[in-house]
Design a protein around this motif. Structure first.
Motif, short mmCIF file in Angstrom:
data_model
loop_
_atom_site.label_atom_id
_atom_site.label_comp_id
_atom_site.label_asym_id
_atom_site.label_seq_id
_atom_site.Cartn_x
_atom_site.Cartn_y
_atom_site.Cartn_z
N LEU A 1 -7.65 1.14 2.19
CA LEU A 1 -6.98 1.96 1.18
C LEU A 1 -7.47 3.40 1.13
N GLY A 2 -8.57 3.65 1.81
CA GLY A 2 -9.06 5.04 1.92
C GLY A 2 -9.27 5.70 0.58
N ASP A 3 -8.57 6.81 0.39
CA ASP A 3 -8.75 7.59 -0.84
C ASP A 3 -8.11 6.96 -2.06
N PHE A 4 -7.24 6.02 -1.81
CA PHE A 4 -6.52 5.42 -2.93
C PHE A 4 -7.46 4.52 -3.73
N LYS B 1 0.84 -1.21 0.00
CA LYS B 1 0.00 0.00 0.00
C LYS B 1 0.87 1.25 0.00
N THR B 2 1.85 1.29 0.89
CA THR B 2 2.71 2.47 0.98
C THR B 2 3.43 2.72 -0.35
N VAL B 3 3.95 1.65 -0.92
CA VAL B 3 4.69 1.83 -2.16
C VAL B 3 3.75 2.26 -3.29
N ALA B 4 2.60 1.62 -3.39
CA ALA B 4 1.66 1.99 -4.46
C ALA B 4 1.26 3.45 -4.34
N GLN B 5 1.02 3.88 -3.13
CA GLN B 5 0.64 5.28 -2.93
C GLN B 5 1.79 6.21 -3.28
N ALA B 6 3.00 5.81 -2.84
CA ALA B 6 4.15 6.67 -3.07
C ALA B 6 4.44 6.87 -4.55
N VAL B 7 4.27 5.82 -5.34
CA VAL B 7 4.59 5.96 -6.76
C VAL B 7 3.33 6.25 -7.57
N ASP B 8 2.22 6.36 -6.87
CA ASP B 8 0.93 6.57 -7.49
C ASP B 8 0.68 5.52 -8.57
N GLY B 9 0.93 4.29 -8.20
CA GLY B 9 0.76 3.19 -9.15
C GLY B 9 -0.59 2.52 -8.98
N GLU B 10 -0.65 1.30 -9.52
CA GLU B 10 -1.86 0.52 -9.36
C GLU B 10 -1.59 -0.63 -8.43
N LEU B 11 -2.59 -0.99 -7.66
CA LEU B 11 -2.40 -2.08 -6.71
C LEU B 11 -3.45 -3.15 -6.98
N HIS B 12 -2.97 -4.39 -7.12
CA HIS B 12 -3.89 -5.49 -7.37
C HIS B 12 -3.90 -6.43 -6.17
#
Ligand code: SF4
Ligand code: SF4
Ligand code: SF4
Lengths: 309, 468
Positions: free
Chosen positions: A232-235, A181-192
């Protein structure tokens, strides 16, 4: 995001892909990088002779030899080292998994980067239970995330945007999720978010009825939603999926389908007994087969802080 | 040259000296210097007069050269029954000569004696069981090693080993900080799987004080973790000392009696300080010999006993199984052909053959244990005892010596060898590497952990409540 990175390498070509990721990360995050090489295990009773990990030859470990190995590493990575400051080079004698864990602890690193299972490490007793299980032991015991790269990856740290988080709903998976989660948010990527209902674990025929499987799938979907998606909240850039089958096969297939560039999972204790799982744990199988880097996270201790990214 | 820079009569007493000697790769310069190391004949004779006890004198005198001991020595057998390998010949041609010549021996003689003392005898004490006079070459060879050491004629690795004990009170450079840190590390590492597991350091009045072999914290710290897990499952009240935890003695192999004394006193001081009800050593065989069997004499203890009852690991395991502190899951018992390596140092020298068999009766499904021939007190040395394993100079001789064990194991048809002694374990590992007979080998601890029934309250929460 990662202040201190430990890159354990033999300096052989088998480590090239991992090296690229390790150096890229160090650059990207301004991390302090430690290059670490374990010469090998002291062989032959309690003598001073060590069996070199790469050549399988007996060597006498003296200051000169150690300096030689360090020099070789410096030459191998000369290009990558350019412009990177404060890289430390450490050489140790001992059982590789132990020494990696020991230095990771001593240096309090935030990430360990390992090379995937390479060829040429088959000599003598290494085949059984020494080199082969470095990964297994480090992944199980490390306090920090462990990243393994066994194949040339399409994209590298910082450039990636597609993260697969595979869970078995264990406690360790919770830490892995926080990491993903932290990494996906940091790079603004996609999380599956992904779970595979492990059909190989059901011994009884009754459990294998279609209804039974579907109930399991539904339950897993519910858990993915409640235990992870809600956190994931806002993500919003995430998907959630449950498949059935043998976990490592499905994880690798799923990652390929999503063109993932990073797989995050826990090395769950259930997998650890090598005798009972002759083909290795889910983690190992994923590492060997996946085309992208794989991070295993077992503990909450050293998770990256998004804010610092 | 009376004395060399590396090869001399002075023991290693500082870290600098130790490092300097270590830097002399394979002891190349050391052995070169040994070629011209002068024998201090007067001192040698004075030492013999002072220390050669009447038992040894008598043994030397009463030996009838009958050769009945010949077949008892595995080194004689494995070396094509060469007369030079007959136990009595080995001692008469070395110690016997020194005594007869009142110490008037030269450099060449001493170098030859060194070779005999460290490459033709592992001090396994087997011959003593076959000599009609009970003459024990192992003991006499040990004494001879002491004389050789005092004159500087000792294999390079063992000079280093003894130096390690002098400098670090451990056979490897493990400092007090390293050791305590390893305890904390292993405790942390195990806590996910074993909630509540502790490795208590310096706890006073515990039921058990545990001591080990320095190679464990140095290279195999999971050995310590495994001991902790088993004590944890058994519900023992135990501790390790921050100082005095190292139980082995390479100085015993080297013949450095002063270092032996320093080493064992360090362990005894820990016992005096922490006052445990009893002490349990790790699986290492020579560690037990050094600290429990011979140690009390080195330390000059009047009752010939350590300061607290001190037992070998197999004794604790047998007791824990007998009393039900550890329970084996019958479904997990070993169901493959397995054999057991009797370590000379606690079987022949401490009488634990039956204790070991008792453990095996719990671990191995009936019918799957195939004993080596011979076994128990009559078992042959693994081939690497008495320091033989570690001496590079005598590697070819050591590798040849491993053949006895190889053939004993092959004859059992076993694919797994249970080898509790660390030194035997090393020898078996090396013989597999050398001769590829496709076997596995294991200490007791990992086997026990695999087979033991873990009480529910000790299981991690998640596992206990997990589905399926
Ligand atoms: S059996 Fe005893 S008496 Fe006979 S040669 Fe051997 S040591 Fe001497
Ligand atoms: S002690 Fe063992 S190795 Fe030495 S002479 Fe006797 S039987 Fe042979
Ligand atoms: S290593 Fe084992 S078998 Fe060999 S002498 Fe020592 S205790 Fe005996």
């Amino acid at each position: 995001m990662f202040e201190k990175i430990l890159f354990a390498t033999t300096g052989s070509p088998g480590c090239d892909s991992a090296a690229r990721v390790a150096f890229d990360m160090a650059r990207q995050y301004g991390s302090k990088l430690t290059l670490f090489h374990v010469l090998g295990i002291p062989g032959k009773g309690d003598s001073n002779v060590v069996i070199d990990i790469r050549s399988g030859e007996e060597v006498d470990v003296d200051a000169e030899y150690i300096e030689g190995v360090a020099e070789e590493l410096r030459t191998t990575y000369a290009k990558q080292l350019e412009g990177l400051s404060g890289v430390e080079l450490e050489v140790a004698v001992g059982v590789p998994s132990r020494e990696v864990l020991r230095i990771a602890r001593a240096k309090d690193v935030d990430m360990i980067v390992l090379c995937g299972p390479a060829e040429g490490q088959e000599a003598g007793f290494y085949k059984r239970g020494v080199v082969g299980d470095t990964l297994r032991k480090v992944a199980k015991a490390a306090r920090c995330p462990v990243l393994t790269v066994s194949r040339p990856s399409a994209s590298f740290w910082g450039g990636f945007s597609n993260i697969v988080f595979a869970t078995d709903f264990s406690k360790a998976s919770e830490s892995a999720f926080q990491f993903a989660k932290t990494v996906a948010q940091a790079v603004d990527g996609e999380l599956h978010l992904f779970n595979c209902v492990d059909l190989s674990r059901f011994q009884s025929a009754i459990a294998l009825t279609q209804d039974g499987i579907e109930a399991k799938l539904a339950e897993a979907r519910r858990r993915l939603h409640h235990e992870y998606a809600l956190q994931l909240g806002d993500f919003k850039r995430f998907t959630s999926e449950v498949w059935e089958g043998t976990p490592y096969v499905e994880i690798v297939k799923f990652a390929r389908e999503r063109q993932a560039d990073l797989i995050v999972l826990a090395h769950h204790a259930r997998d650890v007994d090598p005798d009972e799982r002759p083909f290795g744990s889910t983690l190992e199988q994923v590492i060997v087969r996946a085309s992208c880097p794989v991070v295993s996270v077992n503990r909450p201790d050293k998770l990256p802080q998004a804010a610092e990214a | 040259m009376p004395e060399g820079i590396f090869c001399n009569k002075r023991p290693i007493n500082t870290e600098e000296e130790l490092k300097a000697l270590l830097s002399d790769t394979r002891g190349t310069k050391y052995y070169e210097e040994m070629l011209s190391l002068e024998v201090d004949r007067e001192k040698l004779w004075a030492t013999i007069q002072k220390t050669c006890k009447s038992r040894t004198q008598t043994w030397l005198d009463v030996c009838a050269r009958c050769g009945l001991c010949a077949d008892s020595c595995f080194l004689y057998l494995v070396n094509d029954c060469k007369p030079e390998q007959v136990p009595s010949y080995k001692i008469q041609s070395t110690l016997g000569e020194m005594v007869r010549r009142k110490g008037d021996v030269d450099n060449e003689f001493m170098r030859h004696a060194m070779e005999v003392a460290w490459s033709q005898c592992t001090c396994c004490n087997r011959c003593a069981m076959y000599c009609p006079h009970g003459i024990d070459m192992g003991v006499m060879m040990g004494y001879t090693r002491g004389l050789l050491y005092s004159q500087g004629f000792v294999p390079w690795e063992l000079k280093i080993g003894a130096g390690m004990h002098r400098v670090y009170r451990a056979q490897m450079d493990v400092t007090t900080e390293d050791w305590v840190e390893t305890c904390v590390w292993m405790e942390e590492e195990q806590q996910d799987d074993w909630p509540g597991l502790e490795i208590p350091v310096d706890k006073e009045d515990a039921d058990i004080m545990y001591t080990c072999n320095a190679r464990e914290p140095k290279h195999y710290p999971e050995d310590l973790a495994e001991a902790a897990i088993l004590f944890h499952i058994a519900g023992e009240n135990w501790t390790v000392p921050s100082e005095g935890w190292e139980q082995t003695s390479l100085s015993m192999f080297a013949g450095d009696w002063e270092a032996c004394k320093l080493q064992v006193e360090n362990v005894y001081a820990a016992i005096d300080r922490l006052k445990p009800k009893r002490v349990i050593g790790t699986e290492c065989g020579h560690a037990h010999r050094a600290t429990v069997i011979e140690g009390p004499y080195w330390a000059g203890r009047p009752d010939g006993q350590p300061p607290a009852p001190y037992i070998h690991y197999v004794q604790w395991v047998a007791e824990a199984l007998r009393t039900g502190k550890l329970k084996i899951d019958p479904a997990k018992r070993i169901k493959q052909t397995v054999t057991y390596q009797d370590s000379c140092n606690y079987i022949r020298n401490w009488g634990l053959a039956e204790t070991a068999r008792e453990i095996l009766s719990y671990l191995v499904e009936p019918g799957y244990l195939v004993e080596m021939t011979p076994n128990k007190e009559h078992n042959y040395c693994c081939g690497g005892g008495g320091g033989f394993n570690g001496i590079g100079k005598f590697r070819p001789q050591r590798n040849k010596a491993l053949l006895t064990k190889r053939d004993q194991i092959l004859a059992t048809g076993a694919k797994l060898v249970i080898a509790p002694c660390h030194n035997c374990w090393d020898a078996i590992r090396d013989l597999e590497e050398e001769y590829h007979i496709h076997i596995d080998w294991s200490f007791l601890k990992p086997l026990l952990i695999k087979m033991v029934i873990v009480p529910d309250h000790l299981k991690p929460q998640e596992e206990a409540g997990d589905e399926e």
